[in-house]
Design a protein around this motif. Structure first.
Motif, mmCIF file in Angstrom:
data_model
loop_
_atom_site.group_PDB
_atom_site.id
_atom_site.type_symbol
_atom_site.label_atom_id
_atom_site.label_comp_id
_atom_site.label_asym_id
_atom_site.label_seq_id
_atom_site.Cartn_x
_atom_site.Cartn_y
_atom_site.Cartn_z
ATOM 1 N N TYR A 79 0.835 -1.197 0.000
ATOM 2 C CA TYR A 79 0.000 0.000 0.000
ATOM 3 C C TYR A 79 0.875 1.254 0.000
ATOM 4 C CZ TYR A 79 -3.236 3.554 1.770
ATOM 5 O OH TYR A 79 -3.971 4.705 1.938
ATOM 6 N N MET A 80 1.883 1.266 0.856
ATOM 7 C CA MET A 80 2.763 2.434 0.960
ATOM 8 C C MET A 80 3.436 2.730 -0.380
ATOM 9 S SD MET A 80 6.027 2.950 3.507
ATOM 10 C CE MET A 80 7.203 4.284 3.247
ATOM 11 N N SER A 81 3.902 1.677 -1.066
ATOM 12 C CA SER A 81 4.611 1.892 -2.323
ATOM 13 C C SER A 81 3.714 2.467 -3.408
ATOM 14 C CB SER A 81 5.236 0.585 -2.809
ATOM 15 O OG SER A 81 4.257 -0.338 -3.246
ATOM 16 N N LEU A 82 2.406 2.302 -3.254
ATOM 17 C CA LEU A 82 1.450 2.843 -4.227
ATOM 18 C C LEU A 82 0.984 4.253 -3.870
ATOM 19 C CD1 LEU A 82 -0.739 -0.325 -4.833
ATOM 20 C CD2 LEU A 82 1.098 0.569 -6.262
ATOM 21 N N HIS A 83 1.515 4.786 -2.770
ATOM 22 C CA HIS A 83 1.135 6.135 -2.339
ATOM 23 C C HIS A 83 2.360 6.934 -1.910
ATOM 24 C CE1 HIS A 83 -2.497 3.667 -1.827
ATOM 25 N NE2 HIS A 83 -3.179 4.757 -2.037
ATOM 26 N N TYR A 84 3.527 6.535 -2.380
ATOM 27 C CA TYR A 84 4.781 7.091 -1.885
ATOM 28 C C TYR A 84 5.516 7.815 -3.002
ATOM 29 C CZ TYR A 84 8.986 7.160 1.089
ATOM 30 O OH TYR A 84 10.053 7.546 1.873
ATOM 31 N N GLY A 85 5.809 9.080 -2.793
ATOM 32 C CA GLY A 85 6.542 9.842 -3.789
ATOM 33 C C GLY A 85 5.647 10.743 -4.598
ATOM 34 N N VAL A 86 5.921 10.846 -5.889
ATOM 35 C CA VAL A 86 5.236 11.782 -6.780
ATOM 36 C C VAL A 86 3.972 11.140 -7.347
ATOM 37 C CG1 VAL A 86 5.478 13.265 -8.805
ATOM 38 C CG2 VAL A 86 7.477 12.761 -7.389
ATOM 39 N N ASP A 87 2.865 11.826 -7.214
ATOM 40 C CA ASP A 87 1.584 11.332 -7.716
ATOM 41 C C ASP A 87 1.454 11.660 -9.203
ATOM 42 O OD1 ASP A 87 -1.012 10.623 -8.242
ATOM 43 O OD2 ASP A 87 -1.903 11.802 -6.616
ATOM 44 N N LEU A 88 1.409 10.621 -10.030
ATOM 45 C CA LEU A 88 1.311 10.797 -11.484
ATOM 46 C C LEU A 88 -0.082 10.488 -12.016
ATOM 47 C CD1 LEU A 88 4.679 9.069 -12.543
ATOM 48 C CD2 LEU A 88 4.280 11.481 -11.980
ATOM 49 N N SER A 89 -1.040 10.370 -11.139
ATOM 50 C CA SER A 89 -2.370 9.900 -11.549
ATOM 51 C C SER A 89 -3.107 10.876 -12.464
ATOM 52 C CB SER A 89 -3.229 9.590 -10.320
ATOM 53 O OG SER A 89 -3.393 10.743 -9.519
ATOM 54 N N GLU A 90 -2.749 12.144 -12.429
ATOM 55 C CA GLU A 90 -3.445 13.134 -13.270
ATOM 56 C C GLU A 90 -2.690 13.452 -14.549
ATOM 57 O OE1 GLU A 90 -6.477 14.239 -12.553
ATOM 58 O OE2 GLU A 90 -6.440 12.941 -10.785
ATOM 59 N N THR A 91 -1.561 12.798 -14.776
ATOM 60 C CA THR A 91 -0.775 13.092 -15.974
ATOM 61 C C THR A 91 -1.356 12.393 -17.196
ATOM 62 O OG1 THR A 91 0.744 11.258 -15.519
ATOM 63 C CG2 THR A 91 1.335 13.426 -14.642
ATOM 64 N N SER A 92 -1.141 12.994 -18.363
ATOM 65 C CA SER A 92 -1.711 12.451 -19.602
ATOM 66 C C SER A 92 -0.653 11.903 -20.551
ATOM 67 C CB SER A 92 -2.523 13.531 -20.323
ATOM 68 O OG SER A 92 -1.714 14.667 -20.594
ATOM 69 N N SER A 93 0.627 12.006 -20.177
ATOM 70 C CA SER A 93 1.687 11.505 -21.045
ATOM 71 C C SER A 93 2.953 11.261 -20.226
ATOM 72 C CB SER A 93 1.989 12.501 -22.161
ATOM 73 O OG SER A 93 2.620 13.665 -21.614
ATOM 74 N N ALA A 187 8.932 8.930 7.509
ATOM 75 C CA ALA A 187 8.047 8.738 6.355
ATOM 76 C C ALA A 187 7.185 7.492 6.535
ATOM 77 C CB ALA A 187 8.875 8.622 5.078
ATOM 78 N N VAL A 188 7.770 6.444 7.103
ATOM 79 C CA VAL A 188 7.017 5.210 7.333
ATOM 80 C C VAL A 188 5.905 5.450 8.341
ATOM 81 C CG1 VAL A 188 7.147 2.856 8.231
ATOM 82 C CG2 VAL A 188 8.942 3.712 6.720
ATOM 83 N N GLU A 189 6.211 6.149 9.427
ATOM 84 C CA GLU A 189 5.188 6.432 10.433
ATOM 85 C C GLU A 189 4.037 7.229 9.828
ATOM 86 O OE1 GLU A 189 4.774 9.439 14.112
ATOM 87 O OE2 GLU A 189 6.277 7.854 14.442
ATOM 88 N N SER A 190 4.363 8.259 9.066
ATOM 89 C CA SER A 190 3.321 9.071 8.437
ATOM 90 C C SER A 190 2.464 8.232 7.497
ATOM 91 C CB SER A 190 3.966 10.224 7.674
ATOM 92 O OG SER A 190 2.996 10.976 6.980
ATOM 93 N N ALA A 191 3.126 7.388 6.685
ATOM 94 C CA ALA A 191 2.389 6.549 5.744
ATOM 95 C C ALA A 191 1.520 5.540 6.478
ATOM 96 C CB ALA A 191 3.365 5.825 4.811
ATOM 97 N N PHE A 192 2.031 4.982 7.573
ATOM 98 C CA PHE A 192 1.258 3.977 8.301
ATOM 99 C C PHE A 192 0.036 4.598 8.969
ATOM 100 C CE2 PHE A 192 0.107 1.261 11.852
ATOM 101 C CZ PHE A 192 -0.027 0.041 11.193
ATOM 102 N N LEU A 193 0.189 5.765 9.556
ATOM 103 C CA LEU A 193 -0.952 6.415 10.194
ATOM 104 C C LEU A 193 -2.002 6.807 9.157
ATOM 105 C CD1 LEU A 193 0.875 8.579 12.885
ATOM 106 C CD2 LEU A 193 -0.388 6.444 13.225
ATOM 107 N N SER A 194 -1.561 7.218 7.983
ATOM 108 C CA SER A 194 -2.499 7.505 6.895
ATOM 109 C C SER A 194 -3.222 6.238 6.458
ATOM 110 C CB SER A 194 -1.745 8.117 5.714
ATOM 111 O OG SER A 194 -2.596 8.314 4.607
ATOM 112 N N PHE A 195 -2.491 5.143 6.390
ATOM 113 C CA PHE A 195 -3.075 3.841 6.072
ATOM 114 C C PHE A 195 -4.133 3.454 7.109
ATOM 115 C CE2 PHE A 195 -2.658 -0.734 7.176
ATOM 116 C CZ PHE A 195 -3.169 -1.308 6.027
ATOM 117 N N CYS A 196 -3.842 3.675 8.384
ATOM 118 C CA CYS A 196 -4.801 3.357 9.449
ATOM 119 C C CYS A 196 -6.074 4.190 9.308
ATOM 120 C CB CYS A 196 -4.165 3.590 10.815
ATOM 121 S SG CYS A 196 -2.880 2.396 11.240
#
Length: 527
Positions: A79-93, A187-196
């Protein structure tokens, strides 16, 4: 329903539909919580005696109150690896994405690697070429996992560093990358709390998390959260050997150090065969659509047996992940030897996935008290009944052996549900749609697929609650709504027992209470 001594509650819930897990139907009544435990449960007319000046009262109508959800098979690191770093979900190319990556890289310390996620090949008009990243990032690795987790856009430096390729990017293949990601505790703590927080929105109060090797530092973060009483849900964890062989000495140490109600060791997970859908599952008979082939992946069963028997000798619970009937049979054979070695299955060994079991081996699993870990939302991987792979793989006559949940339950096998998250995000409504109504995402086939192999709604809810608690050794503390048990509770916006199949997937959690504390509250809509 029952009560303890008369004293006011911190929280009181009232509903026409309370599913305690002790029977197969919900009942009208109230539930009172004080501290982290259930104080009282009883008929609606008795609720007032538990209400004090500071009691928070939630008055529902037909909204379902049930025990908190336990997801028995998740990968937080996935889960963390799919939400970690730069979000490219809105890019078109790829070019637009590369510019975002370049901008992000300028903000990073020198030498810091670039991570990204969320791109979509359909939106981009196809898979991207690594040359663009090679040209723009000649001196630092760059990885970007796509939205469907099936491909990783990466430069040559990343391929060399992390030892996997763009098309071969399972969580296990990405172990070196995940270990690097987990090296930053903040970063792990932040990601885990967001996951929770995300889990709380789904009624989840407990998980069994699969971690690789020695956890790559994740355990230290979880232990610190537990020590500071900031761990939002119960974390049971199992260790999967990926980069190193199974370390039974470390496992025994984890069993000693982590026996708690909020952080508890649950043994090891071992991969067996592959996936039936792509013919890497190990089958007793050749695939119908690939004559002469019983599996494209070889399995070293001798080494597997030695590993499991050694773990059993050290008192370490095992979860074996097997899909094909030949692989499942081998797992049962190995556990039968464990039973002879130890005299019982007190460790509660399990088999996960169990996509295509032979009926004879279901019977044996019941006799040996082997737990089943099943992904109840699995039908939803197929867009429609017409596009499902099951009949093509084994022939129409044997199609009914796939996802045979009724056969599992009728064989007296303890059945606990998980998701293989991030394969699926935990959803009780989706599991009812797939495992009870037995429908594919488009609503086909009419009347459900192999409906007689499905489960009742009560059986599904118990697989999400008390059976998972039992598998983790928590059945005396959680898993049902009973006086004196820990207050892990989920409330849905409707009665899941009465909703039509066509509407069940839109059901949502409105309240989650974990260990007596409100973790998610959207109840204003019902006030």
């Amino acid at each position: 329903m029952g009560s303890s001594s008369n004293s006011s509650a911190d929280i009181l819930l009232v509903s026409n539909a309370i599913f305690t897990g002790l029977s197969n139907e919900p009942e009208a009544g109230f539930l009172a919580v004080r501290g982290n435990k259930i104080l009282a449960i009883g008929p609606v007319e008795d609720k007032d005696m538990w209400i004090g000046p500071k009691t928070k009262v939630y008055s529902f109508h037909d909204q379902l109150i049930m025990p908190g959800v336990h997801d028995n098979h998740v990968f937080f690191t996935g889960y963390m690896s799919l939400h970690y770093g730069v979000d490219l979900s809105e890019t078109s190319s790829p070019e637009e994405a590369a510019e975002l990556l370049l901008h992000a890289a300028k903000e990073l310390p020198e030498g810091k690697n670039v991570y990204a996620f969320g791109w979509d090949a359909e939106a981009w008009g196809g898979s991207p070429n690594s040359k663009l990243l090679d040209d723009m990032f000649p001196d630092r690795p760059v990885t970007a996992i796509n939205r469907s987790k099936s491909e990783c856009w990466m430069n040559q430096l990343a391929t060399e560093r992390y030892k996997f390729t763009p098309k071969e990017c399972s969580a296990e293949a990405r172990a070196l990358l995940l270990r690097e990601m987990l090296s930053d505790p903040e970063a792990v703590e932040s990601a885990f709390l967001s996951f929770c927080d995300e889990m709380a929105k789904r009624g989840v109060t407990s998980i069994k998390d699969i971690q690789f090797d020695d956890s790559y530092g994740l355990l230290a973060v979880l232990q610190q959260l537990e020590r500071e009483e900031r761990l939002p849900l119960r974390v049971h964890f199992a260790l999967e050997p990926v980069l190193e062989p199974l370390n039974t000495k470390f496992g025994a140490e984890c069993k000693r150090i982590y026996p708690g109600d909020h952080l508890r060791y649950q043994g090891c997970k071992l991969m067996v065969d592959g996936v039936v859908a792509d013919h890497t599952g190990d089958m007793l008979e050749p695939y119908a659509d690939m004559p002469g082939v019983t599996g494209l992946k070889s399995v070293d069963y001798d080494t597997l047996e030695q590993t499991v028997l050694e773990a059993d000798r050290h008192g370490i619970k095992c979860c074996l992940t097997a899909e094909g009937d030949a692989a499942i049979r081998k797992c049962v054979d190995i556990y039968e030897k464990c039973r002879k070695q130890s005299g019982s299955n007190q460790l509660k060994h399990s088999i996960s996935d169990l996509e295509y079991p032979h009926p004879d081996d279901l019977r044996r699993m019941g006799e040996l008290e082997i737990y089943a870990e099943v992904y109840a939302q699995i039908l939803l991987l197929n867009p429609s009944h017409h596009e499902a792979y099951m009949a093509a793989c084994v022939g129409k006559a044997k199609e009914s052996r796939f996802h045979n949940y009724r056969g599992i339950v009728d064989a007296a096998i303890p059945l606990a549900f998980g998701t293989d998250l991030p394969l699926f995000m935990t959803s009780v409504p989706d599991s009812i749609y797939a495992a009870h109504a037995r429908l594919f995402p488009d609503g086909t086939p009419e009347g459900g697929w192999q409906r007689d192999r499905g489960l009742s709604i009560a059986e599904i809810l118990k697989a999400w609650t008390i059976h998972g608690a039992s598998h983790c050794g928590m059945e005396e503390l959680t898993g049902t709504l009973e006086v004196g048990k820990l207050a892990d509770i989920a409330v849905f916006d409707r009665n899941l027992f009465t909703v039509e199949s066509s509407a069940i997937r839109s059901a949502e959690v409105v309240l989650t209470i974990a260990n007596g504390s409100v973790r998610y509250d959207q109840c204003s809509r019902w006030s």
